[in-house]
Write a protein that holds these residues in place. Structure first.
Motif, PDB file in Angstrom:
ATOM      1  N   GLU A 179      -9.218   6.902 -11.580  1.00 25.97           N
ATOM      2  CA  GLU A 179      -9.374   5.987 -12.710  1.00 25.97           C
ATOM      3  C   GLU A 179      -8.367   6.295 -13.825  1.00 25.97           C
ATOM      4  O   GLU A 179      -8.095   7.452 -14.127  1.00 25.97           O
ATOM      5  N   VAL A 180      -7.840   5.243 -14.418  1.00 26.76           N
ATOM      6  CA  VAL A 180      -6.930   5.350 -15.554  1.00 26.76           C
ATOM      7  C   VAL A 180      -7.310   4.264 -16.556  1.00 26.76           C
ATOM      8  O   VAL A 180      -7.328   3.075 -16.212  1.00 26.76           O
ATOM      9  N   ASP A 181      -7.653   4.674 -17.749  1.00 24.24           N
ATOM     10  CA  ASP A 181      -7.984   3.730 -18.827  1.00 24.24           C
ATOM     11  C   ASP A 181      -9.003   2.673 -18.384  1.00 24.24           C
ATOM     12  O   ASP A 181      -8.861   1.485 -18.676  1.00 24.24           O
ATOM     13  N   GLY A 182     -10.021   3.116 -17.653  1.00 21.00           N
ATOM     14  CA  GLY A 182     -11.105   2.230 -17.273  1.00 21.00           C
ATOM     15  C   GLY A 182     -10.902   1.446 -16.001  1.00 21.00           C
ATOM     16  O   GLY A 182     -11.822   0.774 -15.537  1.00 21.00           O
ATOM     17  N   GLY A 183      -9.724   1.508 -15.408  1.00 19.68           N
ATOM     18  CA  GLY A 183      -9.470   0.826 -14.143  1.00 19.68           C
ATOM     19  C   GLY A 183      -9.398   1.821 -12.999  1.00 19.68           C
ATOM     20  O   GLY A 183      -9.151   3.015 -13.202  1.00 19.68           O
ATOM     21  N   LEU A 184      -9.626   1.336 -11.778  1.00 17.42           N
ATOM     22  CA  LEU A 184      -9.549   2.175 -10.582  1.00 17.42           C
ATOM     23  C   LEU A 184      -8.236   1.854  -9.866  1.00 17.42           C
ATOM     24  O   LEU A 184      -8.109   0.802  -9.248  1.00 17.42           O
ATOM     25  N   PHE A 185      -7.279   2.763  -9.918  1.00 19.66           N
ATOM     26  CA  PHE A 185      -5.944   2.469  -9.414  1.00 19.66           C
ATOM     27  C   PHE A 185      -5.565   3.258  -8.166  1.00 19.66           C
ATOM     28  O   PHE A 185      -4.488   3.031  -7.601  1.00 19.66           O
ATOM     29  N   ALA A 186      -6.423   4.164  -7.722  1.00 21.03           N
ATOM     30  CA  ALA A 186      -6.153   4.920  -6.504  1.00 21.03           C
ATOM     31  C   ALA A 186      -7.466   5.463  -5.959  1.00 21.03           C
ATOM     32  O   ALA A 186      -8.398   5.734  -6.724  1.00 21.03           O
ATOM     33  N   ILE A 187      -7.530   5.592  -4.650  1.00 17.94           N
ATOM     34  CA  ILE A 187      -8.718   6.139  -3.999  1.00 17.94           C
ATOM     35  C   ILE A 187      -8.289   7.346  -3.180  1.00 17.94           C
ATOM     36  O   ILE A 187      -7.368   7.252  -2.357  1.00 17.94           O
ATOM     37  N   VAL A 214       0.865  -1.177   0.000  1.00 15.05           N
ATOM     38  CA  VAL A 214       0.000   0.000   0.000  1.00 15.05           C
ATOM     39  C   VAL A 214       0.900   1.225   0.000  1.00 15.05           C
ATOM     40  O   VAL A 214       1.889   1.281   0.737  1.00 15.05           O
ATOM     41  N   LEU A 215       0.585   2.198  -0.847  1.00 12.10           N
ATOM     42  CA  LEU A 215       1.395   3.401  -0.921  1.00 12.10           C
ATOM     43  C   LEU A 215       0.520   4.617  -1.156  1.00 12.10           C
ATOM     44  O   LEU A 215      -0.548   4.523  -1.760  1.00 12.10           O
ATOM     45  N   GLN A 216       0.992   5.730  -0.609  1.00 15.89           N
ATOM     46  CA  GLN A 216       0.315   6.987  -0.867  1.00 15.89           C
ATOM     47  C   GLN A 216       0.638   7.403  -2.296  1.00 15.89           C
ATOM     48  O   GLN A 216       1.785   7.334  -2.726  1.00 15.89           O
ATOM     49  N   MET A 217      -0.387   7.811  -3.034  1.00 16.82           N
ATOM     50  CA  MET A 217      -0.234   8.194  -4.435  1.00 16.82           C
ATOM     51  C   MET A 217      -0.651   9.657  -4.583  1.00 16.82           C
ATOM     52  O   MET A 217      -1.418  10.186  -3.778  1.00 16.82           O
ATOM     53  N   ASP A 218      -0.133  10.299  -5.615  1.00 17.17           N
ATOM     54  CA  ASP A 218      -0.469  11.691  -5.905  1.00 17.17           C
ATOM     55  C   ASP A 218      -1.020  11.780  -7.318  1.00 17.17           C
ATOM     56  O   ASP A 218      -0.560  11.068  -8.223  1.00 17.17           O
ATOM     57  N   LEU A 219      -1.978  12.663  -7.503  1.00 24.74           N
ATOM     58  CA  LEU A 219      -2.622  12.818  -8.811  1.00 24.74           C
ATOM     59  C   LEU A 219      -1.595  13.087  -9.917  1.00 24.74           C
ATOM     60  O   LEU A 219      -1.752  12.633 -11.048  1.00 24.74           O
ATOM     61  N   SER A 220      -0.516  13.804  -9.558  1.00 31.15           N
ATOM     62  CA  SER A 220       0.482  14.157 -10.558  1.00 31.15           C
ATOM     63  C   SER A 220       1.218  12.947 -11.123  1.00 31.15           C
ATOM     64  O   SER A 220       1.747  12.991 -12.234  1.00 31.15           O
ATOM     65  N   TYR A 221       1.288  11.859 -10.352  1.00 30.43           N
ATOM     66  CA  TYR A 221       2.063  10.683 -10.754  1.00 30.43           C
ATOM     67  C   TYR A 221       1.204   9.457 -11.060  1.00 30.43           C
ATOM     68  O   TYR A 221       1.726   8.439 -11.497  1.00 30.43           O
ATOM     69  N   LEU A 222      -0.100   9.556 -10.832  1.00 33.71           N
ATOM     70  CA  LEU A 222      -0.972   8.395 -10.966  1.00 33.71           C
ATOM     71  C   LEU A 222      -0.908   7.785 -12.357  1.00 33.71           C
ATOM     72  O   LEU A 222      -0.778   6.562 -12.511  1.00 33.71           O
ATOM     73  N   TRP A 223      -1.004   8.610 -13.395  1.00 34.56           N
ATOM     74  CA  TRP A 223      -1.040   8.076 -14.750  1.00 34.56           C
ATOM     75  C   TRP A 223       0.260   7.378 -15.119  1.00 34.56           C
ATOM     76  O   TRP A 223       0.266   6.381 -15.840  1.00 34.56           O
TER      77      TRP A 223
END
Length: 437
Positions: free
Chosen positions: A139-147, A97-106
């Protein structure tokens, strides 16, 4: 530290506080550690010591509720965090589990480095209490990769006691960028004879997210659906040059050399600057750092037409490494951190105004509390009609061009090593490479 050295040490970049660079944890007393459980999860985030204390308390509670799971934790400052995650990505070893940022999600999701959390929303991750549009930001390309853990918006944090001591009044909420520069100059001139000198604030034009805000105020959506740039070299040049009146002939912004001496504090959290732009959820950390209980929040200045065109942005997000050997348990941890009311009470608004209704209901809204002031600020800017824009699209490569703008070129510019034209020329020569990755 400033939004540039704080959230933009990668807008907002740095968390307030002294930042640890190594794993933190304890043993079998319920704290974060690696003892006694059938399954051990690795969990990492960026942030301050204060945020780490909140996370450790929440992890301890999670382990009490899930005695078969232990969580090994670590945290870093924003810049080091992403350097380490890039190393993890290269070796195929992202944390569970990791903290994600909108800038790096894609970048991470698009390269297959994150697990699709949609596989767990039927049985382990409850999204029923979250706004659908907010969920879609992961969401990225139809998948949910971060909340997302919550929402925030830009704010000018100010120190009312320091301003009163200097005899300088804040601008009204309908102020312009020109008004703001005049205010910075007035504060810097009033505090020039102090030891150490007191300044108004940083050079805001080197903050990526404020540049994004400025573009939106000009009616420009920074990036299109296919990742194309919708702004020109002249747009960036005009933005950077707009603050020349507080740089020349005397630089009235907070000195970069002094900022480096104070790091990890900023001029604001050291009491040597009266204001600082950041995301509103940094109020808790800054209050703790500065030891001042009445820090205030006010909106960004308005654009040429007087409109602020502000936007709500997902704060941090939680993601799962695609390589996790324990996806079910990792999903349970994410659900807990997003939805559990007791965890929500621990975090307050440090992670933004909570994304789930169950955690919003757990906030301490006692008059004058940090949580109450953040909520009141967001309600006030909404009621005033300032929240009229959507967050700029975080296209692939967004984090890299942000880092180039705010950190690499921003530092050189602040040191006087490059001028506006060199800044713009170099950014535009580098950006296509990053945005094509």
């Amino acid at each position: 530290m400033s939004i540039r050295k704080a959230t933009m040490r990668g807008i907002a970049v740095a968390a307030a506080g002294s930042l640890a660079l190594t794993a933190c944890g304890s043993g079998d007393d319920g704290g974060s550690g690696n003892g006694g459980g059938d399954v051990t999860l690795n969990f990492t985030w960026w942030g301050s010591d204060e945020r780490a204390e909140r996370y450790d308390a929440a992890v301890k509670l999670f382990q009490e509720k899930h005695p078969g799971i232990r969580v090994q934790t670590s945290f870093n400052n924003f810049e080091d965090y992403w350097n380490l995650r890039n190393t993890d990505a290269t070796s195929g070893g992202l944390p569970d589990v990791l903290q994600m940022d909108l800038s790096y999600l894609w970048d991470f999701a698009g390269n297959g480095l994150l697990a699709d959390l949609g596989d767990h929303t039927e049985d382990r991750i409850d999204l029923s209490g979250l706004d659908e549009e907010l969920v879609s930001s992961g969401e990225v390309d139809g998948g949910l990769f971060a909340i997302p853990t919550g929402t925030n918006t830009l704010a000018l944090l100010y120190n009312p006691g320091l301003l009163e001591d200097l005899g300088v009044d804040l601008p009204d909420w309908d102020y312009t960028w020109e008004d703001y520069r005049s205010f910075l100059a007035e504060v810097s001139e009033a505090g020039a004879d102090r030891s150490p000198a007191v300044h108004g604030g940083d050079d805001y034009t080197t903050v990526w997210w404020l540049f994004m805000q400025g573009l939106v105020q000009e009616g420009i959506e920074p990036f299109g659906e296919d990742g194309e740039m919708n702004f020109s070299e002249d747009d960036m040049r005009d933005w950077l040059a707009s603050a020349e009146d507080i740089r020349e002939p005397v630089n009235l912004t907070f000195p970069i050399t002094r900022a480096e001496q104070l790091d990890p504090l900023s001029g604001f959290t050291a009491g040597e600057a009266a204001v600082e732009f950041h995301w509103d959820n940094f109020l808790a950390g800054y209050t703790n750092e500065l030891g001042v209980d009445d820090l205030g929040l006010m909106p960004v200045p308005g654009g040429a037409d007087g409109q602020k065109n502000m936007f709500f942005k997902p704060t941090m997000q939680l993601a799962m490494g695609a390589n996790s050997d324990h996806p079910e348990e990792a999903a349970l941890l994410i659900d807990f951190l997003i939805n559990d009311p007791e965890a929500g009470a621990i975090f307050g608004t440090d992670m933004g105004v909570p994304s789930s209704q169950s955690q919003r209901d757990s906030l301490d809204l006692e008059e004058g509390s940090v949580d109450a002031r953040v909520i009141a600020y967001e309600e006030a800017v909404s009621e005033a009609g300032y929240m009229t824009a959507v967050v700029p699209r975080p296209v692939p490569g967004f984090g890299s061009v942000e880092n180039e703008y705010s950190n690499n070129l921003g530092d050189e510019f602040s040191h006087g090593q490059i001028d506006v034209d060199s800044f713009v020329d170099r950014w535009f020569s580098e950006a296509p490479y990053h945005l094509e990755q």
